[in-house]
Design a protein around this motif. Structure first.
Motif, PDB file in Angstrom:
ATOM      1  N   THR A 117       0.833  -1.207   0.000  1.00 39.01           N
ATOM      2  CA  THR A 117       0.000   0.000   0.000  1.00 39.01           C
ATOM      3  C   THR A 117       0.863   1.252   0.000  1.00 39.01           C
ATOM      4  OG1 THR A 117      -0.068   0.168   2.430  1.00 39.01           O
ATOM      5  CG2 THR A 117      -1.757  -1.205   1.376  1.00 39.01           C
ATOM      6  N   ARG A 118       0.271   2.338  -0.471  1.00 36.00           N
ATOM      7  CA  ARG A 118       0.990   3.623  -0.488  1.00 36.00           C
ATOM      8  C   ARG A 118       1.359   4.058   0.922  1.00 36.00           C
ATOM      9  NH1 ARG A 118      -4.061   6.627  -3.248  1.00 36.00           N
ATOM     10  NH2 ARG A 118      -4.410   4.501  -3.944  1.00 36.00           N
ATOM     11  N   GLU A 119       0.439   3.773   1.900  1.00 38.01           N
ATOM     12  CA  GLU A 119       0.726   4.170   3.284  1.00 38.01           C
ATOM     13  C   GLU A 119       1.980   3.473   3.808  1.00 38.01           C
ATOM     14  OE1 GLU A 119      -3.391   5.327   2.538  1.00 38.01           O
ATOM     15  OE2 GLU A 119      -2.332   3.447   2.171  1.00 38.01           O
ATOM     16  N   LEU A 120       2.098   2.178   3.528  1.00 37.33           N
ATOM     17  CA  LEU A 120       3.279   1.451   3.994  1.00 37.33           C
ATOM     18  C   LEU A 120       4.530   1.915   3.251  1.00 37.33           C
ATOM     19  CD1 LEU A 120       4.591  -0.622   5.779  1.00 37.33           C
ATOM     20  CD2 LEU A 120       3.904  -2.412   4.177  1.00 37.33           C
ATOM     21  N   ALA A 121       4.394   2.211   1.946  1.00 39.52           N
ATOM     22  CA  ALA A 121       5.542   2.723   1.184  1.00 39.52           C
ATOM     23  C   ALA A 121       6.046   4.030   1.793  1.00 39.52           C
ATOM     24  CB  ALA A 121       5.151   2.924  -0.284  1.00 39.52           C
ATOM     25  N   ILE A 122       5.128   4.909   2.144  1.00 44.29           N
ATOM     26  CA  ILE A 122       5.500   6.193   2.764  1.00 44.29           C
ATOM     27  C   ILE A 122       6.165   5.945   4.116  1.00 44.29           C
ATOM     28  CG2 ILE A 122       4.565   8.322   3.795  1.00 44.29           C
ATOM     29  CD1 ILE A 122       2.367   8.178   1.568  1.00 44.29           C
ATOM     30  N   GLN A 123       5.605   4.989   4.882  1.00 44.20           N
ATOM     31  CA  GLN A 123       6.151   4.674   6.200  1.00 44.20           C
ATOM     32  C   GLN A 123       7.591   4.168   6.101  1.00 44.20           C
ATOM     33  OE1 GLN A 123       4.523   5.025   9.196  1.00 44.20           O
ATOM     34  NE2 GLN A 123       6.452   4.472  10.170  1.00 44.20           N
TER      35      GLN A 123
END
Length: 436
Positions: A81-87
């Motif tokens: 997910t984009r959220e995990l990529a950002i994290q």
């Protein structure tokens, strides 16, 4: 003698960054994985969420690639997910702060201009969702020939989200001679098959039995007869002061929106509650997540898009408004609380139709979730006819899945409840047909 990060073969820049983050001693996954990755082995890591696995794979890789070099990426990290990529990209920023390593997260749902500019100016580490990686690769914007490390995080979620075709394409276009790291909180059969074709003689590191829940999380289950009771119970729980920061997980976007609107009608303002799901714009989701992380928002209503990889400390409560039907997601959801040895509570609402899923979850986590009675202050209305029919249908479908010969109690019940003269007239009609 207490373990510290000095025991690993890390340079001063990384040790300084670790110290700045306030890490004193390595977590079990870090203690086991860092030396193995440093010695050049492929790794299959199974660790529950919140155990520090991001630093476990980043620190040894940052040590190996050390400094900016060339124009093409040398480490590719895939996230579902984009959220995990950002994290993950944020973690790279924090751990590589005293180095000159260049990195970028690329993901869908937003424009490609800045992502392409970063790739063209030269990167050492690329964090990507599989779909956006293939989009930019096919446009000729990603050169893969220099990749030395391929890391896949939350592999089980990748499988659940149907990324296998893109992953296979990515594996075809990156160098065969590379180091591979695969991390997952659970290890179902499909992830095992992926690991066999993705990893070369991996060292398996499992710091807790797969699909276990953190000991710092106190779990509770309320048996709720219907949707309205869930809403009333949620309102009651959120009125309590002990929920200082909570995530309410819903199965669908529609339910998440309905719960959010209900809380708004009850007087909760934007600085108290936000909702995020796949239909929300990327900036809206990031802003809501940041506001929740910083403590500006007390309650976050979410679908499972936020269940994994979002490292937010001091989440006091997770409330499963709906029981997840991807059973491993229960572990990921409640892993949002009880992080970094802090205590947390995970509360689940269960209708009669969801009891089937709870039984499956309890089998996976190898323990029974403690039941609690609904507080007397909570209004428990009667279940509307249509909702009751839907529950009975769902229970029928569940029994059919377990026993293909099961005919269906719901339909039998309908026949029994039909007025006698209707049943008699139908039997008569059948008799006439036969006589004809």
């Amino acid at each position: 003698m207490e373990n510290t990060f000095n025991q690993f073969d890390l340079n001063k820049q990384l040790l300084n960054a670790v110290e700045d983050l306030g890490y004193t001693s390595p977590s079990p996954i870090q203690e086991k994985a860092i030396p193995v990755i440093s010695h050049g082995h492929d790794v299959l890591g199974i660790a529950q969420t919140g155990t520090g696995k991001t630093a476990a794979f980043l620190l040894p890789v940052l040590m190996k690639i050390k400094y900016a070099q060339g124009d093409h990426i040398r480490c590719l990290i895939l996230a579902p997910t984009r959220e995990l990529a950002i994290q993950i990209d944020t973690a790279v920023t924090e751990l590589a702060k005293y180095t000159d390593l260049r990195h970028k997260a690329i993901y869908g749902g937003t424009g490609t201009k800045s992502q392409i500019e970063a790739l063209q100016s030269g990167l050492d580490i690329l964090v990507a969702t599989p779909g956006r990686f293939m989009d930019l690769y096919l446009k000729g914007e990603i050169v893969t020939k220099a990749i030395q490390y391929m890391i896949m995080d939350e592999a089980d979620k990748m499988m659940d989200m149907g990324f296998m075709p893109q992953i296979r394409k990515i594996l075809e276009v990156i160098p065969r001679k590379r180091k591979n790291l695969l991390f997952s909180a659970t290890f179902p059969e499909k992830v095992e098959r992926l690991s066999e074709e993705f990893l070369e003689a991996p060292v398996r590191i499992e710091v807790t039995p797969q699909a276990t829940t953190a000991e710092t999380v106190e779990q509770a289950l309320y048996e709720t007869p219907n949707f309205r009771t869930k809403i009333n119970l949620l309102e009651f729980l959120l009125s309590k002061d002990e929920i200082t920061r909570g995530i309410v997980f819903c199965r669908t976007k529609a339910v998440a929106d309905n719960v959010f609107k209900f809380l708004e009608r009850k007087g909760m303002k934007e600085d108290e509650v936000r909702v995020i799901h796949a239909n929300k714009g990327q900036n809206t989701r990031i802003n809501s997540m940041n506001a929740f992380r910083e403590g500006a928002v007390r309650i976050l209503v979410s679908t499972d898009v936020a269940a994994r990889g979002i490292d937010i400390q001091e989440v006091s409560h997770v409330i499963n408004f709906d029981v997840p039907v991807i059973y491993e997601d229960y572990v990921h959801r409640i892993g949002r609380t009880g992080r970094a040895n802090l205590e947390g509570q995970a509360i689940t609402f269960m209708t009669p139709a969801e009891e089937y899923h709870i039984a499956k979850i309890e089998k996976i986590i190898r323990s029974e979730i403690p039941r609690k009675p609904i507080p007397t202050e909570v209004n428990v209305p009667e279940t509307p006819f249509e909702e009751q029919q839907g529950i009975l249908r769902e229970i029928d479908n569940q029994r059919k899945r377990e026993d293909p010969n099961f005919k269906g109690a719901f339909h039998e019940k309908k026949a029994k409840n039909r007025p006698k003269d209707q049943r008699t007239s139908k039997h008569k009609a059948r008799g006439k047909k036969r006589r004809r």
